[in-house]
Design a protein around this motif. Structure first.
Motif, PDB file in Angstrom:
ATOM      1  N   ARG A  69     -18.726 -10.265  58.118  1.00  0.00           N
ATOM      2  CA  ARG A  69     -18.578  -9.180  59.334  1.00  0.00           C
ATOM      3  C   ARG A  69     -18.172  -7.724  58.818  1.00  0.00           C
ATOM      4  NH1 ARG A  69     -16.042 -13.598  60.953  1.00  0.00           N
ATOM      5  NH2 ARG A  69     -14.194 -12.476  61.139  1.00  0.00           N
ATOM      6  N   LEU A  70     -18.431  -7.543  57.445  1.00  0.00           N
ATOM      7  CA  LEU A  70     -18.323  -6.273  57.148  1.00  0.00           C
ATOM      8  C   LEU A  70     -19.512  -5.624  56.231  1.00  0.00           C
ATOM      9  CD1 LEU A  70     -14.672  -6.766  55.381  1.00  0.00           C
ATOM     10  CD2 LEU A  70     -15.245  -5.630  57.454  1.00  0.00           C
ATOM     11  N   HIS A  71     -19.676  -4.333  56.517  1.00  0.00           N
ATOM     12  CA  HIS A  71     -20.402  -3.586  55.326  1.00  0.00           C
ATOM     13  C   HIS A  71     -19.788  -3.131  54.424  1.00  0.00           C
ATOM     14  CE1 HIS A  71     -23.678  -3.399  58.249  1.00  0.00           C
ATOM     15  NE2 HIS A  71     -22.721  -2.761  59.374  1.00  0.00           N
ATOM     16  N   ALA A  72     -20.668  -3.008  53.337  1.00  0.00           N
ATOM     17  CA  ALA A  72     -19.932  -2.453  52.052  1.00  0.00           C
ATOM     18  C   ALA A  72     -20.841  -1.652  51.213  1.00  0.00           C
ATOM     19  CB  ALA A  72     -19.244  -3.670  51.213  1.00  0.00           C
ATOM     20  N   ILE A  73     -20.624  -0.456  50.916  1.00  0.00           N
ATOM     21  CA  ILE A  73     -21.642   0.435  49.934  1.00  0.00           C
ATOM     22  C   ILE A  73     -20.784   0.912  48.912  1.00  0.00           C
ATOM     23  CG2 ILE A  73     -22.755   2.652  50.087  1.00  0.00           C
ATOM     24  CD1 ILE A  73     -22.519   3.093  52.937  1.00  0.00           C
ATOM     25  N   PRO A  74     -21.275   0.366  47.917  1.00  0.00           N
ATOM     26  CA  PRO A  74     -20.838   0.802  46.628  1.00  0.00           C
ATOM     27  C   PRO A  74     -20.955   2.401  46.275  1.00  0.00           C
ATOM     28  CG  PRO A  74     -22.468  -1.074  46.214  1.00  0.00           C
ATOM     29  CD  PRO A  74     -22.400  -0.430  47.691  1.00  0.00           C
ATOM     30  N   LEU A  75     -20.009   2.719  45.860  1.00  0.00           N
ATOM     31  CA  LEU A  75     -19.947   4.258  45.521  1.00  0.00           C
ATOM     32  C   LEU A  75     -19.791   4.685  44.143  1.00  0.00           C
ATOM     33  CD1 LEU A  75     -16.885   5.322  48.343  1.00  0.00           C
ATOM     34  CD2 LEU A  75     -19.509   5.068  48.429  1.00  0.00           C
ATOM     35  N   TYR A  76     -19.033   4.013  43.231  1.00  0.00           N
ATOM     36  CA  TYR A  76     -18.851   4.315  41.745  1.00  0.00           C
ATOM     37  C   TYR A  76     -18.373   3.111  41.087  1.00  0.00           C
ATOM     38  CZ  TYR A  76     -14.181   5.787  42.783  1.00  0.00           C
ATOM     39  OH  TYR A  76     -12.863   5.898  43.070  1.00  0.00           O
ATOM     40  N   THR A  77     -18.600   3.075  39.566  1.00  0.00           N
ATOM     41  CA  THR A  77     -17.979   2.127  38.808  1.00  0.00           C
ATOM     42  C   THR A  77     -17.067   2.536  37.935  1.00  0.00           C
ATOM     43  OG1 THR A  77     -19.981   0.715  39.146  1.00  0.00           O
ATOM     44  CG2 THR A  77     -18.580   0.168  37.082  1.00  0.00           C
ATOM     45  N   GLU A  78     -15.940   2.017  37.365  1.00  0.00           N
ATOM     46  CA  GLU A  78     -14.860   2.599  36.719  1.00  0.00           C
ATOM     47  C   GLU A  78     -14.844   1.807  35.200  1.00  0.00           C
ATOM     48  OE1 GLU A  78     -10.857   3.607  38.049  1.00  0.00           O
ATOM     49  OE2 GLU A  78     -11.400   2.540  39.698  1.00  0.00           O
ATOM     50  N   THR A  79     -14.716   2.699  34.271  1.00  0.00           N
ATOM     51  CA  THR A  79     -14.409   2.294  33.049  1.00  0.00           C
ATOM     52  C   THR A  79     -13.159   1.503  32.861  1.00  0.00           C
ATOM     53  OG1 THR A  79     -15.303   4.287  31.936  1.00  0.00           O
ATOM     54  CG2 THR A  79     -13.806   2.904  30.602  1.00  0.00           C
ATOM     55  N   THR A  80     -13.158   0.242  32.318  1.00  0.00           N
ATOM     56  CA  THR A  80     -12.164  -0.655  31.983  1.00  0.00           C
ATOM     57  C   THR A  80     -11.445  -0.185  30.641  1.00  0.00           C
ATOM     58  OG1 THR A  80     -13.220  -2.369  33.215  1.00  0.00           O
ATOM     59  CG2 THR A  80     -11.359  -3.014  31.704  1.00  0.00           C
ATOM     60  N   VAL A  81     -10.091  -0.310  30.822  1.00  0.00           N
ATOM     61  CA  VAL A  81      -9.153   0.024  29.557  1.00  0.00           C
ATOM     62  C   VAL A  81      -8.139  -0.897  29.156  1.00  0.00           C
ATOM     63  CG1 VAL A  81      -9.681   2.553  30.194  1.00  0.00           C
ATOM     64  CG2 VAL A  81      -7.639   1.522  30.946  1.00  0.00           C
ATOM     65  N   VAL A  82      -7.642  -0.820  28.236  1.00  0.00           N
ATOM     66  CA  VAL A  82      -6.408  -1.735  27.743  1.00  0.00           C
ATOM     67  C   VAL A  82      -5.475  -0.536  27.624  1.00  0.00           C
ATOM     68  CG1 VAL A  82      -7.044  -1.560  25.236  1.00  0.00           C
ATOM     69  CG2 VAL A  82      -5.273  -3.213  26.176  1.00  0.00           C
ATOM     70  N   VAL A  83      -4.314  -1.063  28.531  1.00  0.00           N
ATOM     71  CA  VAL A  83      -2.843  -0.297  28.306  1.00  0.00           C
ATOM     72  C   VAL A  83      -2.147  -0.386  27.167  1.00  0.00           C
ATOM     73  CG1 VAL A  83      -0.874   0.671  29.475  1.00  0.00           C
ATOM     74  CG2 VAL A  83      -3.120   0.295  30.939  1.00  0.00           C
ATOM     75  N   VAL A  84      -1.617   0.241  26.295  1.00  0.00           N
ATOM     76  CA  VAL A  84      -0.806  -0.225  24.974  1.00  0.00           C
ATOM     77  C   VAL A  84       0.241   0.833  24.741  1.00  0.00           C
ATOM     78  CG1 VAL A  84      -2.625  -1.321  23.979  1.00  0.00           C
ATOM     79  CG2 VAL A  84      -2.343   1.064  23.515  1.00  0.00           C
ATOM     80  N   PRO A  85       1.266   0.301  24.277  1.00  0.00           N
ATOM     81  CA  PRO A  85       2.283   1.462  23.722  1.00  0.00           C
ATOM     82  C   PRO A  85       1.732   2.615  22.744  1.00  0.00           C
ATOM     83  CG  PRO A  85       3.154  -0.997  23.518  1.00  0.00           C
ATOM     84  CD  PRO A  85       1.656  -0.866  23.688  1.00  0.00           C
ATOM     85  N   LYS A  86       2.353   3.795  22.746  1.00  0.00           N
ATOM     86  CA  LYS A  86       1.766   4.662  21.899  1.00  0.00           C
ATOM     87  C   LYS A  86       1.517   4.657  20.450  1.00  0.00           C
ATOM     88  CE  LYS A  86       1.634   8.730  24.599  1.00  0.00           C
ATOM     89  NZ  LYS A  86       2.203  10.205  24.900  1.00  0.00           N
ATOM     90  N   ASP A  87       2.256   3.442  19.894  1.00  0.00           N
ATOM     91  CA  ASP A  87       2.536   3.158  18.626  1.00  0.00           C
ATOM     92  C   ASP A  87       1.882   1.953  18.101  1.00  0.00           C
ATOM     93  OD1 ASP A  87       4.476   1.592  19.918  1.00  0.00           O
ATOM     94  OD2 ASP A  87       5.870   1.792  18.325  1.00  0.00           O
ATOM     95  N   HIS A  88       0.935   1.419  19.033  1.00  0.00           N
ATOM     96  CA  HIS A  88       0.316   0.351  18.798  1.00  0.00           C
ATOM     97  C   HIS A  88      -1.131   0.556  17.752  1.00  0.00           C
ATOM     98  CE1 HIS A  88      -2.050  -3.513  19.690  1.00  0.00           C
ATOM     99  NE2 HIS A  88      -0.945  -4.106  19.970  1.00  0.00           N
ATOM    100  N   LEU A  89      -1.310  -0.505  17.180  1.00  0.00           N
ATOM    101  CA  LEU A  89      -2.639  -0.337  16.120  1.00  0.00           C
ATOM    102  C   LEU A  89      -3.849  -0.194  16.826  1.00  0.00           C
ATOM    103  CD1 LEU A  89      -1.766  -3.420  13.693  1.00  0.00           C
ATOM    104  CD2 LEU A  89      -1.686  -0.657  13.361  1.00  0.00           C
ATOM    105  N   VAL A  90      -3.960  -0.752  18.172  1.00  0.00           N
ATOM    106  CA  VAL A  90      -5.095  -0.231  19.059  1.00  0.00           C
ATOM    107  C   VAL A  90      -5.425   1.184  19.112  1.00  0.00           C
ATOM    108  CG1 VAL A  90      -6.062  -0.384  21.287  1.00  0.00           C
ATOM    109  CG2 VAL A  90      -5.314  -2.636  20.104  1.00  0.00           C
ATOM    110  N   THR A  91      -4.233   2.084  18.993  1.00  0.00           N
ATOM    111  CA  THR A  91      -4.653   3.441  19.216  1.00  0.00           C
ATOM    112  C   THR A  91      -5.042   4.223  18.205  1.00  0.00           C
ATOM    113  OG1 THR A  91      -2.550   4.203  18.343  1.00  0.00           O
ATOM    114  CG2 THR A  91      -2.543   3.644  20.948  1.00  0.00           C
ATOM    115  N   ALA A  92      -5.396   3.238  16.994  1.00  0.00           N
ATOM    116  CA  ALA A  92      -6.007   4.060  15.972  1.00  0.00           C
ATOM    117  C   ALA A  92      -7.715   4.202  16.304  1.00  0.00           C
ATOM    118  CB  ALA A  92      -5.911   3.185  14.607  1.00  0.00           C
ATOM    119  N   ALA A  93      -8.249   3.588  17.199  1.00  0.00           N
ATOM    120  CA  ALA A  93      -9.903   3.378  17.380  1.00  0.00           C
ATOM    121  C   ALA A  93      -9.894   4.161  18.966  1.00  0.00           C
ATOM    122  CB  ALA A  93     -10.241   2.069  17.788  1.00  0.00           C
TER     123      ALA A  93
END
Length: 237
Positions: A69-93
């Motif tokens: 019983r609801l309409h839905a209009i897709p508007l936009y799609t977001e990028t997915t990210v991983v949140v990490v501490p600033k000193d994490h190894l992931v931040t090298a990429a």
């Protein structure tokens, strides 16, 4: 205008965390200055119930939702990210894949907005109640968190950063409203989010302007060619 066409005093719009309706609110204020737009932030898990229970005329939600019983209009799609501490190894990429997170401790909040069974890696059994509380845990160095980019920005902290994930499910934001609402204000807001101009109308073709009728030019009086002799009138006998 008949009694049924009178506009209600306001339009109530719900929106989930991370979604920013400010641009559409400004356009609404320009086009309908005498009809207030009320903005109501609502937790993602409660957005559909809000619009079904007449708590809002429409909501900006993250898909998927129960569309009964609801309409839905897709508007936009977001990028997915991983949140990490600033000193994490992931931040090298500049960006990462799900495989890059396979050995990491991962947080999976109960209000996770992504359409998947759970994040990659070693998921911590004790699930935080909200994304906001999961951010606090990530800042303490206990686990990483996968969220839509707008939520990473919303809960920004100086000791955290994030990186895009190239192959994770993405979050789509949609406008949803009851199927039986065909009122003028609903149509106005749909037009705004779809980018219609103030002069455009739904499915209507603007009439062609009438062209002024042109009068036929008056016939020019032909003059005798130069050098031609005019005949004299004949005398009557």
């Amino acid at each position: 205008m008949t009694g049924s066409d009178v506009l209600p005093p306001s339009f109530r719009l719900g929106y989930v965390p991370g979604v920013t309706p400010a641009k559409w609110a400004r356009i609404w204020a320009d086009r309908l200055p005498r009809t207030p737009l009320e903005l109501v932030q609502v937790p993602s898990a409660e957005a559909v119930a809000l619009v079904r229970g007449d708590g809002a005329d429409a909501v900006l939600v993250r898909l998927p939702i129960d569309r009964t019983r609801l309409h839905a209009i897709p508007l936009y799609t977001e990028t997915t990210v991983v949140v990490v501490p600033k000193d994490h190894l992931v931040t090298a990429a500049d960006e990462v894949s799900l495989d890059d997170l396979a050995d990491e401790l991962m947080l999976h909040p109960l209000d996770d907005t992504l359409d998947w069974a759970g994040p990659p890696g070693r998921v911590i059994d004790d699930r935080p109640a909200t994304t906001a509380s999961a951010i606090e845990i990530a800042a303490a160095g206990t686990g990483l968190l996968v969220v839509p980019q707008s939520l990473a920005r919303l809960y920004h902290r100086k000791d955290l950063t994030y990186r895009p994930i190239v192959d994770a499910p993405q979050s789509s934001v949609a406008l949803s409203w009851p199927e039986d609402d065909t009122g003028e204000l609903m149509e106005q807001f749909i037009g705004i989010v779809r980018g219609r101009t103030v002069n455009s109308t739904r499915g209507a073709t603007p009439p062609k302007p009438k062209q002024a009728s042109k009068k036929a030019p008056a016939a020019k009086k032909q003059s005798a060619p130069r050098g031609a002799k005019r005949g004299k009138p004949r005398r009557r006998s």
